[in-house]
Design an enzyme around this catalytic site. Structure first.
Site, mmCIF file in Angstrom:
data_model
loop_
_atom_site.group_PDB
_atom_site.id
_atom_site.type_symbol
_atom_site.label_atom_id
_atom_site.label_comp_id
_atom_site.label_asym_id
_atom_site.label_seq_id
_atom_site.Cartn_x
_atom_site.Cartn_y
_atom_site.Cartn_z
ATOM 1 N N PHE A 1 0.857 -1.293 0.211
ATOM 2 C CA PHE A 1 0.392 -0.039 0.039
ATOM 3 C C PHE A 1 0.671 0.946 -0.018
ATOM 4 C CE2 PHE A 1 -3.623 -1.667 2.624
ATOM 5 C CZ PHE A 1 -3.893 -2.719 1.197
ATOM 6 N N HIS B 1 13.190 -2.288 -1.261
ATOM 7 C CA HIS B 1 11.408 -1.654 -1.684
ATOM 8 C C HIS B 1 13.224 0.215 -2.346
ATOM 9 C CE1 HIS B 1 8.966 0.370 -4.068
ATOM 10 N NE2 HIS B 1 8.509 -0.387 -3.712
ATOM 11 N N GLU C 1 11.561 -5.633 -9.017
ATOM 12 C CA GLU C 1 10.963 -4.618 -9.369
ATOM 13 C C GLU C 1 11.571 -3.585 -10.221
ATOM 14 O OE1 GLU C 1 7.621 -3.980 -6.952
ATOM 15 O OE2 GLU C 1 9.233 -3.719 -5.261
HETATM 16 P P1 13P Z 1 3.551 -0.106 -8.946
HETATM 17 O O1 13P Z 1 2.600 -1.486 -9.209
HETATM 18 O O2 13P Z 1 2.413 0.951 -8.502
HETATM 19 O O3 13P Z 1 3.828 0.239 -9.340
HETATM 20 O O4 13P Z 1 4.237 -0.327 -7.502
HETATM 21 C C1 13P Z 1 4.837 -1.921 -7.147
HETATM 22 C C2 13P Z 1 5.545 -1.813 -6.151
HETATM 23 O O5 13P Z 1 7.229 -0.824 -6.106
HETATM 24 C C3 13P Z 1 5.051 -2.574 -5.604
HETATM 25 O O6 13P Z 1 5.863 -2.235 -4.571
#
Ligand code: 13P
Length: 231
Positions: free
Chosen positions: A7, A88, A157
Protein backbone atom coordinates in the site's frame (compact mmCIF):
# COMPACT_ATOMS: atom_id res chain seq x y z
CA UNK A 1 1.84 -18.49 -6.09
CA UNK A 2 2.38 -15.46 -3.89
CA UNK A 3 0.32 -12.32 -4.45
CA UNK A 4 1.37 -9.36 -2.33
CA UNK A 5 -0.06 -5.84 -1.97
CA UNK A 6 2.19 -2.94 -1.04
CA UNK A 7 0.00 0.00 0.00
CA UNK A 8 3.01 2.33 0.44
CA UNK A 9 1.81 5.61 2.05
CA UNK A 10 -1.82 5.02 1.10
CA UNK A 11 -4.86 3.93 3.12
CA UNK A 12 -5.93 4.60 6.68
CA UNK A 13 -6.28 2.08 9.47
CA UNK A 14 -10.05 2.06 9.01
CA UNK A 15 -9.70 1.63 5.25
CA UNK A 16 -7.20 -1.19 5.74
CA UNK A 17 -9.50 -2.95 8.18
CA UNK A 18 -12.41 -2.88 5.71
CA UNK A 19 -10.12 -3.98 2.88
CA UNK A 20 -8.70 -6.90 4.87
CA UNK A 21 -12.16 -8.04 5.97
CA UNK A 22 -13.28 -8.20 2.36
CA UNK A 23 -10.03 -9.79 1.21
CA UNK A 24 -10.22 -12.46 3.94
CA UNK A 25 -13.71 -13.40 2.81
CA UNK A 26 -12.51 -13.59 -0.78
CA UNK A 27 -9.50 -15.76 0.11
CA UNK A 28 -11.60 -18.06 2.32
CA UNK A 29 -14.03 -18.67 -0.53
CA UNK A 30 -11.28 -19.69 -2.98
CA UNK A 31 -10.19 -23.26 -3.40
CA UNK A 32 -6.57 -22.41 -4.09
CA UNK A 33 -3.62 -22.29 -1.76
CA UNK A 34 -1.99 -19.12 -3.05
CA UNK A 35 -0.31 -17.00 -0.40
CA UNK A 36 -1.86 -13.55 -0.14
CA UNK A 37 0.05 -10.83 1.69
CA UNK A 38 -0.72 -7.19 2.44
CA UNK A 39 1.80 -4.55 3.49
CA UNK A 40 -0.26 -1.67 4.92
CA UNK A 41 1.18 1.51 6.43
CA UNK A 42 2.62 1.10 9.94
CA UNK A 43 -0.48 2.71 11.48
CA UNK A 44 -2.58 -0.22 10.24
CA UNK A 45 -0.36 -3.11 11.32
CA UNK A 46 -2.82 -4.08 14.03
CA UNK A 47 -5.42 -5.03 11.41
CA UNK A 48 -4.29 -8.68 11.12
CA UNK A 49 -6.80 -10.98 9.51
CA UNK A 50 -7.33 -14.66 8.78
CA UNK A 51 -6.06 -16.09 5.53
CA UNK A 52 -4.06 -12.97 4.64
CA UNK A 53 -0.53 -12.41 5.85
CA UNK A 54 0.04 -8.86 7.04
CA UNK A 55 3.60 -7.57 6.88
CA UNK A 56 5.56 -4.40 7.57
CA UNK A 57 6.77 -2.19 4.71
CA UNK A 58 9.78 -1.26 6.78
CA UNK A 59 11.23 -1.25 10.27
CA UNK A 60 14.52 -0.31 11.89
CA UNK A 61 17.03 -3.02 12.72
CA UNK A 62 16.56 -2.75 16.46
CA UNK A 63 14.40 -4.16 19.22
CA UNK A 64 13.74 -0.63 20.50
CA UNK A 65 15.83 2.45 21.21
CA UNK A 66 16.39 6.11 20.39
CA UNK A 67 15.55 6.15 16.66
CA UNK A 68 13.02 8.94 16.29
CA UNK A 69 10.40 8.19 13.69
CA UNK A 70 11.22 4.50 13.34
CA UNK A 71 9.56 1.35 14.60
CA UNK A 72 11.47 -1.74 15.74
CA UNK A 73 10.94 -5.35 16.65
CA UNK A 74 9.04 -4.58 19.84
CA UNK A 75 6.41 -2.62 17.92
CA UNK A 76 6.06 -5.36 15.29
CA UNK A 77 5.81 -8.11 17.89
CA UNK A 78 2.86 -6.38 19.53
CA UNK A 79 0.85 -7.07 16.37
CA UNK A 80 2.47 -10.45 15.67
CA UNK A 81 4.06 -9.16 12.47
CA UNK A 82 6.61 -11.70 11.20
CA UNK A 83 6.93 -10.56 7.59
CA UNK A 84 8.83 -7.54 6.25
CA UNK A 85 9.69 -5.85 2.94
CA UNK A 86 13.36 -4.91 2.71
CA UNK A 87 15.25 -3.04 -0.01
CA UNK A 88 12.26 -1.58 -1.82
CA UNK A 89 13.36 0.86 -4.49
CA UNK A 90 11.63 3.76 -2.75
CA UNK A 91 13.63 3.05 0.39
CA UNK A 92 16.81 2.83 -1.65
CA UNK A 93 16.30 5.75 -4.03
CA UNK A 94 13.88 8.13 -2.30
CA UNK A 95 14.76 7.53 1.35
CA UNK A 96 18.46 6.96 0.79
CA UNK A 97 19.05 3.51 2.31
CA UNK A 98 22.43 2.18 1.24
CA UNK A 99 23.13 -1.43 0.32
CA UNK A 100 25.05 -1.64 3.59
CA UNK A 101 21.99 -0.45 5.59
CA UNK A 102 19.80 -2.89 3.73
CA UNK A 103 22.10 -5.87 4.30
CA UNK A 104 22.28 -4.99 7.99
CA UNK A 105 18.48 -4.79 8.21
CA UNK A 106 18.08 -8.05 6.31
CA UNK A 107 20.48 -9.88 8.61
CA UNK A 108 18.79 -8.47 11.70
CA UNK A 109 15.33 -9.63 10.64
CA UNK A 110 16.71 -12.95 9.43
CA UNK A 111 18.11 -13.55 12.89
CA UNK A 112 14.61 -12.91 14.22
CA UNK A 113 13.23 -15.53 11.83
CA UNK A 114 11.14 -13.09 9.78
CA UNK A 115 9.81 -13.87 6.34
CA UNK A 116 11.66 -11.32 4.20
CA UNK A 117 10.56 -10.01 0.82
CA UNK A 118 13.84 -8.63 -0.46
CA UNK A 119 13.45 -6.21 -3.37
CA UNK A 120 15.92 -5.58 -6.16
CA UNK A 121 15.63 -3.71 -9.43
CA UNK A 122 17.54 -1.50 -11.84
CA UNK A 123 17.03 2.15 -12.76
CA UNK A 124 16.44 3.01 -16.42
CA UNK A 125 20.05 4.02 -17.20
CA UNK A 126 21.26 0.58 -16.17
CA UNK A 127 18.52 -1.03 -18.20
CA UNK A 128 19.71 0.92 -21.22
CA UNK A 129 23.31 -0.23 -20.72
CA UNK A 130 22.47 -3.77 -21.78
CA UNK A 131 21.77 -7.12 -20.19
CA UNK A 132 25.26 -7.74 -18.75
CA UNK A 133 25.19 -4.41 -16.90
CA UNK A 134 21.67 -5.16 -15.74
CA UNK A 135 22.54 -8.56 -14.28
CA UNK A 136 25.70 -7.18 -12.65
CA UNK A 137 23.61 -4.47 -11.01
CA UNK A 138 21.07 -6.96 -9.70
CA UNK A 139 23.80 -9.27 -8.44
CA UNK A 140 25.36 -6.38 -6.52
CA UNK A 141 22.01 -5.81 -4.82
CA UNK A 142 22.10 -9.43 -3.70
CA UNK A 143 25.60 -9.17 -2.21
CA UNK A 144 25.67 -9.82 1.51
CA UNK A 145 22.19 -11.37 1.50
CA UNK A 146 21.90 -15.00 2.66
CA UNK A 147 20.27 -16.47 -0.44
CA UNK A 148 19.91 -19.82 1.33
CA UNK A 149 17.66 -18.35 4.02
CA UNK A 150 14.50 -20.46 3.94
CA UNK A 151 12.22 -17.51 4.76
CA UNK A 152 13.56 -15.36 1.93
CA UNK A 153 11.49 -14.29 -1.06
CA UNK A 154 13.05 -12.04 -3.71
CA UNK A 155 11.03 -9.46 -5.64
CA UNK A 156 12.40 -8.16 -8.94
CA UNK A 157 10.98 -4.69 -9.44
CA UNK A 158 12.58 -2.58 -12.18
CA UNK A 159 12.64 0.99 -10.82
CA UNK A 160 11.43 2.41 -14.14
CA UNK A 161 8.38 0.13 -14.10
CA UNK A 162 7.17 1.15 -10.64
CA UNK A 163 4.11 3.36 -10.77
CA UNK A 164 4.70 4.27 -14.42
CA UNK A 165 2.37 1.89 -16.24
CA UNK A 166 5.45 0.57 -18.07
CA UNK A 167 6.54 -3.05 -17.77
CA UNK A 168 9.35 -5.02 -19.36
CA UNK A 169 8.19 -7.33 -22.15
CA UNK A 170 7.22 -10.79 -20.99
CA UNK A 171 10.30 -12.07 -22.86
CA UNK A 172 12.48 -9.76 -20.76
CA UNK A 173 10.81 -10.75 -17.50
CA UNK A 174 11.31 -14.40 -18.42
CA UNK A 175 15.00 -13.88 -19.26
CA UNK A 176 15.72 -11.97 -16.06
CA UNK A 177 13.80 -14.37 -13.84
CA UNK A 178 15.53 -17.34 -15.45
CA UNK A 179 18.91 -15.71 -14.81
CA UNK A 180 17.98 -14.78 -11.24
CA UNK A 181 16.70 -18.26 -10.48
CA UNK A 182 20.19 -19.60 -11.15
CA UNK A 183 21.43 -17.47 -8.25
CA UNK A 184 18.38 -17.35 -5.98
CA UNK A 185 16.76 -20.69 -5.22
CA UNK A 186 13.89 -19.03 -3.45
CA UNK A 187 10.49 -17.77 -4.69
CA UNK A 188 10.86 -14.89 -7.13
CA UNK A 189 8.16 -12.23 -7.48
CA UNK A 190 7.82 -9.69 -10.24
CA UNK A 191 6.71 -6.14 -9.38
CA UNK A 192 6.21 -2.93 -11.34
CA UNK A 193 2.89 -1.84 -12.89
CA UNK A 194 1.20 -5.19 -12.36
CA UNK A 195 -2.52 -4.79 -12.99
CA UNK A 196 -5.51 -7.01 -13.77
CA UNK A 197 -4.79 -6.66 -17.51
CA UNK A 198 -1.24 -8.07 -17.39
CA UNK A 199 -1.17 -10.23 -14.24
CA UNK A 200 -2.19 -13.49 -15.89
CA UNK A 201 0.44 -13.23 -18.62
CA UNK A 202 3.19 -12.35 -16.13
CA UNK A 203 2.29 -15.09 -13.64
CA UNK A 204 2.16 -17.65 -16.44
CA UNK A 205 5.92 -17.21 -16.99
CA UNK A 206 8.37 -19.83 -15.76
CA UNK A 207 10.23 -18.75 -12.64
CA UNK A 208 7.70 -16.07 -11.77
CA UNK A 209 6.37 -17.31 -8.44
CA UNK A 210 4.06 -14.39 -7.85
CA UNK A 211 3.68 -10.63 -7.97
CA UNK A 212 4.19 -7.60 -5.72
CA UNK A 213 1.53 -5.03 -6.53
CA UNK A 214 1.52 -1.33 -5.66
CA UNK A 215 -1.05 0.99 -7.24
CA UNK A 216 -3.45 -1.70 -8.45
CA UNK A 217 -3.63 -3.25 -4.99
CA UNK A 218 -5.36 -0.17 -3.58
CA UNK A 219 -8.56 -1.15 -5.32
CA UNK A 220 -9.85 -4.39 -3.81
CA UNK A 221 -11.59 -5.44 -7.02
CA UNK A 222 -8.38 -5.02 -8.99
CA UNK A 223 -6.36 -6.88 -6.38
CA UNK A 224 -8.78 -9.80 -6.17
CA UNK A 225 -8.83 -9.94 -9.95
CA UNK A 226 -5.01 -10.23 -9.88
CA UNK A 227 -5.30 -13.05 -7.31
CA UNK A 228 -7.70 -14.81 -9.69
CA UNK A 229 -4.99 -14.67 -12.36
CA UNK A 230 -2.55 -17.03 -10.60
CA UNK A 231 -1.65 -20.09 -12.60
P1 13P B 1 3.22 -0.31 -8.82
O1 13P B 1 2.45 -1.61 -8.91
O2 13P B 1 2.37 0.86 -8.44
O3 13P B 1 4.03 -0.08 -10.06
O4 13P B 1 4.27 -0.48 -7.62
C1 13P B 1 5.04 -1.62 -7.56
C2 13P B 1 5.74 -1.65 -6.26
O5 13P B 1 6.56 -0.82 -5.95
C3 13P B 1 5.36 -2.72 -5.32
O6 13P B 1 6.26 -2.79 -4.26
Amino acid sequence: MIVAANFKTHMTRQGTREYLDELSRFVAARERDDTVMVFPPATALECGSTGVLVGAQNAYATRNGAFTGEIGLEQLEEFEIRTILIGHSERRHVLGESQEDIVHKCNFFKEQGFRIIYCIGEPIEIRESGSDALMEYLERQLEGIDLGYEQLIVAYEPVWAIGTGLTPSTDDILLIHNALKKIVKRPLLYGGSVKPENAREIMALANVDGVLVGGASLNIDDFTSIIQSTR
